[in-house]
Design an enzyme around this catalytic site. Structure first.
Site, mmCIF file in Angstrom:
data_model
loop_
_atom_site.group_PDB
_atom_site.id
_atom_site.type_symbol
_atom_site.label_atom_id
_atom_site.label_comp_id
_atom_site.label_asym_id
_atom_site.label_seq_id
_atom_site.Cartn_x
_atom_site.Cartn_y
_atom_site.Cartn_z
ATOM 1 C CE1 TYR A 671 -4.204 1.861 0.897
ATOM 2 C CE2 TYR A 671 -2.511 3.437 1.553
ATOM 3 C CZ TYR A 671 -3.824 3.156 1.222
ATOM 4 O OH TYR A 671 -4.752 4.154 1.215
ATOM 5 C CE1 TYR A 774 -10.162 -1.737 1.305
ATOM 6 C CE2 TYR A 774 -11.711 0.054 1.612
ATOM 7 C CZ TYR A 774 -10.935 -0.728 0.787
ATOM 8 O OH TYR A 774 -10.951 -0.480 -0.561
HETATM 9 C C1 LIG Z 1 -9.605 2.213 -1.762
HETATM 10 S S1 LIG Z 1 -10.944 2.564 -2.826
HETATM 11 C C2 LIG Z 1 -11.011 1.089 -3.731
HETATM 12 C C3 LIG Z 1 -11.042 1.379 -5.187
HETATM 13 C C4 LIG Z 1 -12.303 1.958 -5.664
HETATM 14 N N1 LIG Z 1 -13.287 0.934 -5.904
HETATM 15 C C5 LIG Z 1 -12.105 2.805 -6.878
HETATM 16 O O1 LIG Z 1 -12.842 2.663 -7.836
HETATM 17 O O2 LIG Z 1 -11.225 3.656 -6.868
HETATM 18 C C6 LIG Z 1 -12.247 2.449 -1.668
HETATM 19 C C7 LIG Z 1 -13.568 2.769 -2.269
HETATM 20 O O3 LIG Z 1 -14.023 1.675 -3.043
HETATM 21 C C8 LIG Z 1 -15.373 1.400 -2.779
HETATM 22 N N2 LIG Z 1 -15.468 0.104 -2.140
HETATM 23 C C9 LIG Z 1 -14.444 -0.649 -1.735
HETATM 24 N N3 LIG Z 1 -14.900 -1.797 -1.214
HETATM 25 C C10 LIG Z 1 -16.218 -1.752 -1.270
HETATM 26 C C11 LIG Z 1 -17.240 -2.634 -0.858
HETATM 27 N N4 LIG Z 1 -16.984 -3.793 -0.265
HETATM 28 N N5 LIG Z 1 -18.506 -2.264 -1.075
HETATM 29 C C12 LIG Z 1 -18.794 -1.093 -1.658
HETATM 30 N N6 LIG Z 1 -17.871 -0.220 -2.062
HETATM 31 C C13 LIG Z 1 -16.589 -0.544 -1.872
HETATM 32 C C14 LIG Z 1 -15.855 2.465 -1.851
HETATM 33 O O4 LIG Z 1 -16.446 3.472 -2.593
HETATM 34 C C15 LIG Z 1 -14.615 2.985 -1.233
HETATM 35 O O5 LIG Z 1 -14.760 4.345 -0.933
#
Ligand SMILES: C[S@@+](CC[C@H](N)C(=O)[O-])C[C@H]1O[C@@H](n2cnc3c(N)ncnc32)[C@H](O)[C@@H]1O
Length: 814
Positions: A671, A774
């Protein structure tokens, strides 16, 4: 860019306006019902010239010239009795001897046409000496205007006013020859413009020569495009048919258009117009498609190349959407001229023309508030200059590399065949990104709000073009990693991840104190006596001490079963493992500080929520004697698996997958993000509004037990929102995620700072989404980052119920 020049010109123009008819403007405003709409035009024109002074032998290439003008016009009146704006005004009377600057000659056709102008003119000069030539080099502005060069090229020194009969044909010819060579415009056009101006200024050469023939060059370049004139002419006819009452106005228009038709302005090489984010996407696409041979789309801009056009100069058009209160257009032509044009239509009777200086200041303020991170010397005028320079740079490249780049920018996904417009133009080197001023440049989350990141705010159709780094869909890491990491969008909608800066290593944001020094690594904490591969030695070296005397890695580069099992157990069965509690927890303390100016009345921090005592991997490093290929150096060698950033099918946005099967215990990536202190992270979170989006920062609190009482600023986090690596795309899965984050000590034994590395918890199939837990506390309502509604699909999901009733703590805890 000479900003002072802009201001000065702007002020001069105010003076000019005050003398040249503000009363008329005001009177017209007082009868505003007669005017159906107002139009604000902003033009930035630029031109490129390769030229040679007749006698000096100085060859200047390229020369960039930017002139911007801001002026308003009003649409034709609807009543024949109404006072009409001048569509084809008589030329301003020539200035008399002794007149002051406020009576300076008009500089643009708009100004000359009686529109109320506020003009800013910015010139950039550059020159290149041709080797072997004898003349002294002068910056373009001087060379172009210098008396010596003028006289050498046949110009006579400035003279008193001359009548028409006295103007020597030789002098006119010299000017025409000179400007034809200098700016590459047809002699006929130069000659026509010169004739017109001589008449306007009563054959006073002084005004024509003034300011380096500015008036003349402006008159040449501001001649309207005959195609546009045709369009307006056609529209004029339509209006006449629609409403007989407008006959008077149309006659005026007709006169003007006929005269415009006489000019032979070069057909545009490319014209770009922005899309308007409304339900008319499909219509816009259809319109564009009808006028183009092939088409690709830029974020918010549809670009088409009219390859089939018969024009021998291979004209290209970038065209789109029409119904817009605000429109933006870029026109380029092969002669090296370009024009950026913004048009704003308003029916507001209270419209007051802002001056250019104010517009620049306002734009800079808006950029700052929108994008948060701007270079200190950012200026709106510089942005315009950058656009022009980009076109000049690209235009000056040989055609071969340009072709190669065009191949590279064609995305793997099918951008070309869908009506919904993709938002980012891909390029390995440069990209033009079209964004609403209200949209954020950098944000990470594309789905917590249910919206696709990068989507334009429809509150304004005004588009800003900015040259900035964009994703390379063949490798989002832009070559920073050992392997290319492509972006895969299986849905063919052309959407790309929102922009961010890809960094392969953590970088300190500001105050975080990461003490990396060889002297801090004691002899007992490294293996300076080792050679080659420590894992091949008969006995584990000193670097294995951290992991109980055995290395955490196998000879295959995987985590040992024992080490991985114990890490997974600590994560999934925390009750079986010790947890450490702070007396005063920095995490809670910072919440108090952050709340001090809000409604919070808290004076004491909440009790520590506990920090796990986690196993660390300790890798060999620079103070060790082993080689870079040592088996105890896995994380520091970086990504080796064929990872892909892909668009998930659900509403989680982008995710990470591997194109190959992965064994259990394999290192995936670490990370990577900005290293922030707790205070900095809290400030950042507070400043980002609820609607703004985040990746999830990681709190480096794995080994707090060894630190005693931790100072505030020793509590560090990694935030990949603005700067990060592929790990920022790994989505969350409650409890049974297929990745686990493990702390890794590499450069410093001080565990304030460490690396967080992801390893597989089990075998993973090709193209299976990679996830990690997370460890969000979905019930923590105090945290400023609003958590998402969890869609992990795990049977142990702890986020789906609680999210509806609370804001959840979204800081990742290790
Ligand atoms: C670290 S980012 C992961 C990458 C993200 N999906 C992107 O498109 O950039 C974290 C975000 O991804 C989405 N996310 C990650 N895990 C999720 C889950 N289990 N359910 C819904 N949304 C998720 C959420 O919007 C979160 O704020």
């Amino acid at each position: 860019m000479d900003c002072n020049r802009v201001v000065r010109d702007s002020q001069q123009n105010k003076g000019a306006i005050s003398k040249s008819g503000p009363g008329a403007v005001d009177r017209r405003r007082s009868v505003s019902p007669l005017f159906s709409s107002r139009r604000l035009d902003f033009h930035a024109s630029f031109r490129l010239a390769t030229w040679q002074l007749p006698s000096s032998g100085l060859c200047c290439s390229p020369v960039l010239f930017i002139s911007t003008s801001l002026f308003s016009t009003r649409s034709p009146c609807k009543s024949p009795n109404a006072v009409t704006p001048r569509q084809n005004p008589k030329p301003r009377p020539p200035p008399r001897n002794g007149e002051t600057l406020s009576r300076r000659p008009p500089r643009t056709s708009a100004e000359a046409s009686g529109a109320s102008p506020r003009l800013a003119v910015v010139s950039l000069g550059g020159y290149r000496r041709v080797p072997g030539r004898s003349a002294a080099g002068e910056p373009w502005g001087e060379a172009r205007l210098s008396r010596s060069s003028a006289s050498n090229s046949g110009f006579v020194p400035r003279t008193r006013r001359m009548t028409s009969s006295k103007v020597s044909k030789q002098r006119c010819d010299a000017v025409v020859t000179y400007l034809h060579a200098a700016i590459g415009v047809e002699r006929k056009i130069v000659s026509q413009a010169l004739d017109d101006l001589l008449k306007v200024y009563d054959y006073n050469w002084e005004h024509i020569e003034a300011d380096d023939f500015r008036v003349l060059t402006d008159a040449i370049f501001d001649k309207p495009d005959p195609k546009e004139a045709q369009k307006r002419k056609a529209k004029g006819k339509k209006d006449r048919n629609d409403n007989l009452n407008t006959d008077y106005c149309n006659k005026k228009l007709k006169v003007k258009h006929e005269s415009e038709d006489l000019t032979t302005f070069e057909a545009p090489l490319a014209v770009m117009r922005p899309l308007v984010q409304d339900s008319s996407h499909q219509r816009a696409y259809k319109d564009a498609h009808m006028t183009s041979g092939t088409q690709h789309a830029v974020k918010g801009v549809s670009v088409s190349h009219e390859r089939d056009m018969p024009d021998p100069r291979r004209s290209q058009a970038i065209t789109n959407k029409k119904v817009s209160s605000t429109s933006f257009e870029v026109a380029l032509s092969h002669s090296g001229t370009g024009k950026l044009s913004f048009t704003y239509n308003s029916t507001s009777p209270d419209f007051n023309m802002p001056d250019m200086e104010s517009v620049c200041k306002e734009m800079e303020a808006r950029f700052l508030s929108t994008y948060k991170f701007l270079e200190p010397n950012f200026s709106f005028m510089k942005l315009l200059q950058d656009i022009c320079q980009c076109i000049v740079d690209m235009g000056c490249e040989s055609s071969a590399p340009r072709e190669r780049r065009m191949v590279q920018i064609i995305p793997a996904v099918d951008f070309l065949s869908k009506p919904l417009v993709p938002r980012v133009l891909q390029s390995n080197q440069t990209a033009i990104l079209n964004m609403s001023p209200n949209s954020r440049i950098i944000h990470g989350d594309i789905c917590s709000s249910g919206a696709i990141a990068g989507e334009q705010n429809s509150s304004s159709n005004m588009q800003v073009i900015a040259k900035r780094p964009a994703h390379d869909i063949n490798d989002i890491s832009k070559g920073e990693e050992n392997v290319s990491i492509p972006i895969i969008n299986g849905s063919s909608n052309g959407i790309l991840p929102p922009p961010f800066h890809y960094i392969p290593f953590n970088i300190t944001f500001q105050n975080a104190h990461v003490n990396i020094s060889l002297s801090r690594i004691g002899d007992e904490s490294c293996c300076s006596g080792c050679f080659g591969d420590c894992l091949a030695a008969s006995l584990p070296c000193a670097c294995a001490a951290e992991t109980g005397g055995n290395f955490a890695y196998t000879r295959d580069g995987l985590l040992t079963e024992e080490f991985l099992d114990s890490c997974i157990s600590m994560l999934r069965e925390p009750e079986k493992h010790p947890t450490v509690y702070c007396k005063i927890c920095p995490n809670e303390l910072v919440n108090i500080k952050g709340n001090s100016d809000s409604r919070s009345t808290k004076v004491n921090p909440d009790p520590c929520k506990g920090h796990p005592i986690t196993k660390f991997i300790k890798e060999c490093w620079s103070k060790c004697g082993c080689s870079r290929n040592c088996g105890n150096r896995v994380v520091q060698r970086g990504i080796t698996r064929p990872l892909q950033v892909f668009l998930t099918k659900g509403k989680k946005g982008w995710g990470l997958q591997s194109a190959e099967e992965l064994p259990r215990g394999a290192f995936i990536c670490e990370y990577v993000g900005e290293i922030l202190t707790n205070n900095e992270l809290y400030e950042r979170n507070v400043q980002m509004t609820a609607n703004e989006t985040h990746t999830y920062p990681v709190n480096l609190d794995a080994d707090w037990a060894t630190e005693g009482v931790l100072e505030d600023d020793h509590s560090l986090s990694l935030d990949a929102t603005f700067y990060g690596n592929v790990a920022r795309f790994i989505n969350h899965r409650c409890f049974d995620a297929n990745l686990i984050g493990i702390p890794v000590e590499i450069e410093t034994p001080d565990h304030h700072y460490y690396h967080l590395a992801f390893f597989t918890t089990r075998q993973i199939e090709p193209f299976e989404e990679l996830t990690w837990d997370y460890r969000i506390d979905f019930n923590d309502v105090s945290h400023p980052i609003k958590a998402f509604k969890c869609l992990c699909g795990s049977e142990y999901c702890r986020g789906k119920r609680s999210i509806s009733r609370s804001k959840s703590r979204a800081l990742v805890l290790l």
